[in-house]
Design an enzyme around this catalytic site. Structure first.
Site, PDB file in Angstrom:
ATOM      1  N   PRO A  94       8.624  -8.293   4.211  1.00  0.00           N
ATOM      2  CA  PRO A  94       7.741  -8.880   5.223  1.00  0.00           C
ATOM      3  C   PRO A  94       7.713 -10.404   5.108  1.00  0.00           C
ATOM      4  O   PRO A  94       8.113 -10.952   4.071  1.00  0.00           O
ATOM      5  CB  PRO A  94       6.366  -8.303   4.888  1.00  0.00           C
ATOM      6  CG  PRO A  94       6.569  -7.288   3.835  1.00  0.00           C
ATOM      7  CD  PRO A  94       7.905  -7.488   3.234  1.00  0.00           C
ATOM      8  N   PRO A  95       7.244 -11.087   6.115  1.00  0.00           N
ATOM      9  CA  PRO A  95       7.172 -12.547   6.072  1.00  0.00           C
ATOM     10  C   PRO A  95       6.261 -13.034   4.948  1.00  0.00           C
ATOM     11  O   PRO A  95       5.262 -12.389   4.642  1.00  0.00           O
ATOM     12  CB  PRO A  95       6.560 -12.927   7.420  1.00  0.00           C
ATOM     13  CG  PRO A  95       6.701 -11.730   8.276  1.00  0.00           C
ATOM     14  CD  PRO A  95       6.764 -10.547   7.391  1.00  0.00           C
ATOM     15  N   GLY A  96       6.634 -14.117   4.355  1.00  0.00           N
ATOM     16  CA  GLY A  96       5.764 -14.759   3.368  1.00  0.00           C
ATOM     17  C   GLY A  96       5.766 -14.144   1.996  1.00  0.00           C
ATOM     18  O   GLY A  96       4.897 -14.418   1.184  1.00  0.00           O
TER      19      GLY A  96
ATOM     20  N   ASP B 186     -11.753  -0.832  15.300  1.00  0.00           N
ATOM     21  CA  ASP B 186     -11.852   0.437  14.577  1.00  0.00           C
ATOM     22  C   ASP B 186     -11.184   1.547  15.366  1.00  0.00           C
ATOM     23  O   ASP B 186     -10.455   2.372  14.823  1.00  0.00           O
ATOM     24  CB  ASP B 186     -13.321   0.827  14.372  1.00  0.00           C
ATOM     25  CG  ASP B 186     -14.097  -0.245  13.630  1.00  0.00           C
ATOM     26  OD1 ASP B 186     -13.461  -0.992  12.878  1.00  0.00           O
ATOM     27  OD2 ASP B 186     -15.324  -0.320  13.817  1.00  0.00           O
TER      28      ASP B 186
ATOM     29  N   HIS C  37     -23.593  -1.503  11.615  1.00  0.00           N
ATOM     30  CA  HIS C  37     -22.203  -1.121  11.865  1.00  0.00           C
ATOM     31  C   HIS C  37     -21.383  -1.196  10.574  1.00  0.00           C
ATOM     32  O   HIS C  37     -20.720  -0.232  10.189  1.00  0.00           O
ATOM     33  CB  HIS C  37     -21.615  -2.049  12.939  1.00  0.00           C
ATOM     34  CG  HIS C  37     -20.187  -1.782  13.273  1.00  0.00           C
ATOM     35  ND1 HIS C  37     -19.792  -1.179  14.432  1.00  0.00           N
ATOM     36  CD2 HIS C  37     -19.050  -2.044  12.588  1.00  0.00           C
ATOM     37  CE1 HIS C  37     -18.481  -1.072  14.459  1.00  0.00           C
ATOM     38  NE2 HIS C  37     -18.005  -1.604  13.335  1.00  0.00           N
ATOM     39  N   GLU C  38     -21.464  -2.338   9.907  1.00  0.00           N
ATOM     40  CA  GLU C  38     -20.652  -2.516   8.694  1.00  0.00           C
ATOM     41  C   GLU C  38     -21.091  -1.565   7.588  1.00  0.00           C
ATOM     42  O   GLU C  38     -20.265  -0.990   6.886  1.00  0.00           O
ATOM     43  CB  GLU C  38     -20.730  -3.973   8.206  1.00  0.00           C
ATOM     44  CG  GLU C  38     -20.159  -5.005   9.181  1.00  0.00           C
ATOM     45  CD  GLU C  38     -18.681  -4.787   9.504  1.00  0.00           C
ATOM     46  OE1 GLU C  38     -17.962  -4.211   8.669  1.00  0.00           O
ATOM     47  OE2 GLU C  38     -18.268  -5.177  10.618  1.00  0.00           O
TER      48      GLU C  38
ATOM     49  N   LYS D 189      11.063 -14.700   0.083  1.00  0.00           N
ATOM     50  CA  LYS D 189      12.511 -14.527   0.172  1.00  0.00           C
ATOM     51  C   LYS D 189      13.223 -15.875   0.118  1.00  0.00           C
ATOM     52  O   LYS D 189      14.145 -16.067  -0.678  1.00  0.00           O
ATOM     53  CB  LYS D 189      12.869 -13.813   1.484  1.00  0.00           C
ATOM     54  CG  LYS D 189      12.302 -12.411   1.569  1.00  0.00           C
ATOM     55  CD  LYS D 189      12.704 -11.708   2.841  1.00  0.00           C
ATOM     56  CE  LYS D 189      12.113 -12.341   4.086  1.00  0.00           C
ATOM     57  NZ  LYS D 189      10.629 -12.274   4.124  1.00  0.00           N
ATOM     58  N   THR D 190      12.767 -16.791   0.945  1.00  0.00           N
ATOM     59  CA  THR D 190      13.373 -18.113   0.941  1.00  0.00           C
ATOM     60  C   THR D 190      13.165 -18.781  -0.410  1.00  0.00           C
ATOM     61  O   THR D 190      14.058 -19.440  -0.950  1.00  0.00           O
ATOM     62  CB  THR D 190      12.767 -18.969   2.070  1.00  0.00           C
ATOM     63  OG1 THR D 190      12.854 -18.240   3.287  1.00  0.00           O
ATOM     64  CG2 THR D 190      13.497 -20.270   2.221  1.00  0.00           C
TER      65      THR D 190
HETATM   66  P1  ADP Z   1       9.629 -15.676   3.311  1.00  0.00           P
HETATM   67  O1  ADP Z   1       9.710 -14.388   2.556  1.00  0.00           O
HETATM   68  O2  ADP Z   1       9.022 -15.464   4.644  1.00  0.00           O
HETATM   69  O3  ADP Z   1      10.902 -16.426   3.323  1.00  0.00           O
HETATM   70  P2  ADP Z   1       8.798 -17.881   1.709  1.00  0.00           P
HETATM   71  O4  ADP Z   1       9.773 -17.694   0.627  1.00  0.00           O
HETATM   72  O5  ADP Z   1       9.101 -18.955   2.654  1.00  0.00           O
HETATM   73  O6  ADP Z   1       8.567 -16.526   2.506  1.00  0.00           O
HETATM   74  O7  ADP Z   1       7.367 -18.091   1.076  1.00  0.00           O
HETATM   75  C1  ADP Z   1       6.439 -18.981   1.592  1.00  0.00           C
HETATM   76  C2  ADP Z   1       5.594 -19.575   0.516  1.00  0.00           C
HETATM   77  O8  ADP Z   1       4.757 -18.598  -0.066  1.00  0.00           O
HETATM   78  C3  ADP Z   1       6.394 -20.132  -0.621  1.00  0.00           C
HETATM   79  O9  ADP Z   1       6.740 -21.451  -0.388  1.00  0.00           O
HETATM   80  C4  ADP Z   1       5.443 -20.014  -1.799  1.00  0.00           C
HETATM   81  O10 ADP Z   1       4.583 -21.118  -1.861  1.00  0.00           O
HETATM   82  C5  ADP Z   1       4.618 -18.801  -1.455  1.00  0.00           C
HETATM   83  N1  ADP Z   1       5.103 -17.599  -2.144  1.00  0.00           N
HETATM   84  C6  ADP Z   1       5.556 -16.481  -1.549  1.00  0.00           C
HETATM   85  N2  ADP Z   1       5.894 -15.554  -2.463  1.00  0.00           N
HETATM   86  C7  ADP Z   1       5.677 -16.096  -3.663  1.00  0.00           C
HETATM   87  C8  ADP Z   1       5.854 -15.637  -5.009  1.00  0.00           C
HETATM   88  N3  ADP Z   1       6.322 -14.410  -5.278  1.00  0.00           N
HETATM   89  N4  ADP Z   1       5.512 -16.466  -6.015  1.00  0.00           N
HETATM   90  C9  ADP Z   1       5.042 -17.701  -5.735  1.00  0.00           C
HETATM   91  N5  ADP Z   1       4.875 -18.190  -4.510  1.00  0.00           N
HETATM   92  C10 ADP Z   1       5.167 -17.413  -3.473  1.00  0.00           C
HETATM   93 ZN    ZN Z   2     -16.116  -1.653  12.528  1.00  0.00          ZN
HETATM   94 MG    MG Z   3      11.865 -17.307   4.912  1.00  0.00          MG
END
Ligand code: ADP
Ligand code: ZN
Ligand code: MG
Length: 615
Positions: free
Chosen positions: A207-209, A504, A427-428, A212-213
């Site tokens: 997933p994003p974030g 919900d 509700h909560e 991977k990069t």
């Molecule tokens: P993507 O998977 O979308 O390529 P990125 O590698 O760009 O995500 O991650 C974005 C930012 O999130 C990184 O620059 C870092 O600061 C933080 N991050 C994400 N995963 C980790 C991790 N496993 N350890 C430390 N920092 C992380």
């Molecule tokens: Zn609710």
């Molecule tokens: Mg990326």
């Protein structure tokens, strides 16, 4: 990690050229033009000068008279008037007759200053500009076709300040697989001795974030070899065919620099399945074909390793994934609790943190957060500390920033009316009470009823299910009941329904549908998949794969299931309405209730009834 750029000529060089050009214009050209300029005067002035004997040379042409003053510095011209006596009078005034007046001032020098010099300046300027533009486009003058077919991959070399594997927390499997690649590039003999050949390519999916990069950058930081980094979208150009040319160029460079690593980020931009239709995206397909060919073409033992990252692995062309190309798939998943703690710690190193910060508690509160979100949480906490004029980050900063990142900022100006606030509180608590009664454990980490910028009026932080990979049918049903618990509480107490339950309802429906169409949890339909997930890492969209009649039936089953669980939730709340009042009152008054407080109130027998109950 440092980006290596070709040495640049200092900018001052270009400024010098411009200054010199301006200088030329000012001091050479301008006076030349001014000096040679022929001034038009009226005939009476000519007569006057003639009478005053001030004329130097004169040339009478058929339609104009050109003359100079005595010093021959200024040139004048005027029209002719029929004046037969003119030549005699001029002669008397001592003027020289000369046909050279204009010629002497204009011919070569005029051409030189009026035409050639500006021309040269323009050519020089044009050359300089085009050179600059080409440099921007990523190629020098030496590259083919003015640099357009050149890949603009950035080359990195190892440096001490670069990102290392230690900067990536969690993701141990991914790190292990990648360090093996790095090791291979450093000691290929060791592998060759046994006859093992390294995979040509590895694909990071997740997933994003999730980093991977970041992992790829860490590989660049750890490896002692050149690292080419390019994003998939950079291959696709305005000009048809350029993408393929760029791929060729990238691999040519890589082959020259081997052993080395090539990293293609967001490869789905070019690697999407080819659909074989004539209307398909030609440019992208050509680029992909070129990539496939190049990956086959190079010798794996030479030591070129291709890394790529994507969050849409199922949209990739199967040809790209077959062994011999990207044959190793490295999953980079959302971090678990320990992973989150580690990631928080890695990022907390960059900021000043107080002693009281409990990373485990923060990580628990941030269930389901990605690495990027955790990094953001730490940063938000630091910002909050600065706002409060503190020198370091406290636990409270961290906890507030979890909510900021997940639910948005507190909305200061949105004031709920007391009635609304009460509804939100019930509700909560309704959700939490239904959950707690079904599992007999703390269902929430914390509930707050402070409006957030995300639009949520109340916000519940769920506790994580722990290391939990399988869910039983009963657990799923309980979950649906919990989703409906909020609305059930409103109905029970206020005998009315509000719009607050829309999210919900959506989630309950999704889950009920998945139980029937994907998890085979309905006796009638059995183990038949009637829905497929198309986009696992990006929201998990689904598409139906069944007849319309079946869909109608499924919809009915979904309705029945949700209704049944709603009734169950209502019953639970009805049976515990005393606790519901007690908990809602606490939440209404304090705006926040933690999991412990919640369980404490739930488990202490009620003393005096605090509300006029419905019992
Ligand atoms: P993507 O998977 O979308 O390529 P990125 O590698 O760009 O995500 O991650 C974005 C930012 O999130 C990184 O620059 C870092 O600061 C933080 N991050 C994400 N995963 C980790 C991790 N496993 N350890 C430390 N920092 C992380
Ligand atoms: Zn609710
Ligand atoms: Mg990326």
């Amino acid at each position: 990690m440092q980006e290596v750029k070709p040495p640049k000529k200092p900018m001052i060089f270009f400024y010098l050229i411009v200054i010199i050009a301006l200088f030329c214009i000012n001091f050479l050209l301008m006076p030349a033009i001014a000096e040679r300029q022929v001034k038009e005067v009226d005939y009476s002035k000519f007569m006057q000068m003639m009478e005053d004997k001030k004329i130097g040379s004169v040339n009478i042409e058929s339609n104009q008279i050109i003359f100079t003053d005595k010093s021959e510095e200024h040139i004048y011209k005027t029209g002719t008037i029929t004046d037969p006596d003119l030549v005699n009078r001029l002669y008397d005034s001592g003027a020289k007759f000369s046909s050279e007046i204009v010629k002497q001032s204009s011919p070569i020098s005029n051409f030189l200053f009026g035409f050639l010099v500006p021309m040269l300046i323009f050519i020089a300027l044009g050359q300089w500009l085009s050179k600059k533009m080409l440099a921007k486009m990523g190629g020098g003058m030496d590259s083919m076709k003015f640099g357009m077919g050149k890949s603009n991959a950035k080359v990195y070399v190892k440096s001490t300040s670069g990102i290392k594997f230690s900067d990536v927390a969690g993701e141990d499997e991914a790190k292990e697989l990648l360090s093996e690649l790095v090791d291979y590039l450093h000691n290929p003999e060791q592998y060759r001795e046994i006859g093992a050949s390294m995979p040509k390519g590895a694909l990071l999916v997740g997933p994003p974030g999730t980093g991977k990069t970041l992992l790829a950058k860490a590989v660049a930081g750890e490896a002692n070899v050149p690292f080419f980094s390019i994003s998939g979208s950079e291959f696709v150009e305005m000009f048809v065919g350029m993408g393929a040319a760029k791929v060729r160029d990238l691999f040519k460079q890589a082959n020259e620099k081997a052993p080395c690593i090539v990293f293609i980020d967001e490869i789905d931009a070019i690697g999407k399945k080819r659909n074989g239709q004539i209307s398909g995206n030609d440019e992208r397909e050509q680029t992909l074909n070129q990539l496939l060919t190049e990956m086959d073409g190079f010798d794996g033992s030479k030591g070129v390793v291709i890394l790529a990252a994507t969050n849409q692995p199922d949209s990739l062309d199967p040809a790209l994934l077959r062994p011999g190309r990207f044959d190793r798939r490295i999953p980079v998943e959302l971090p678990d609790l320990q992973g989150r703690i580690d990631i928080l710690k890695v990022h907390a190193k960059k900021i000043k943190v107080g002693d009281n910060v409990d990373y485990a508690a923060v990580a628990k509160a941030a269930a389901g957060a990605s690495g990027a979100e955790l990094a953001n949480i730490v940063n938000e906490a630091a910002l909050r500390a600065v706002r409060d004029h503190r020198k370091f980050v406290t636990q409270a900063d961290m906890e507030e920033s979890v909510e900021i990142v997940i639910a948005g900022y507190q909305k200061k100006n949105r004031v709920l009316s007391n009635k609304e606030k009460l509804v939100v509180a019930y509700h909560e608590v309704g959700h939490a009470l239904v959950a707690a009664k079904q599992t007999e454990s703390a269902p929430v980490h914390k509930i707050t009823i402070i409006p957030r910028t995300s639009g949520a009026l109340g916000y519940t932080m769920q506790v994580e299910d722990g290391e939990h990979f399988l869910m039983t049918k009963e657990e799923l049903e309980n979950k649906i009941a919990t989703f409906t618990g909020g609305r059930a509480a409103e109905e029970l107490i206020f005998h009315q329904v509000t719009t607050g339950a829309s999210n919900d309802i959506e989630q309950a429906t999704k889950l009920a549908k998945a139980m029937i169409t994907r998890y085979g949890m309905n006796e009638e339909f059995g183990m038949v998949a009637m829905e497929t997930v198309t986009n696992q890492y990006l929201g998990g969209d689904t598409s139906m794969a069944c007849s319309l009649e079946t869909q109608t039936e499924i919809d009915k089953k979904v309705r029945d299931l949700v209704k049944q669980e709603h009734a169950k939730a209502y019953k639970i709340l009805e049976d515990n309405v005393g606790k519901l009042h007690e908990l809602a009152k606490y939440l209404y008054e304090n705006e926040t209730i933690t999991g412990e407080e919640f369980m404490h109130i739930l488990n202490t027998p009620a003393q005096i009834p605090q509300f006029e109950g419905e019992e």
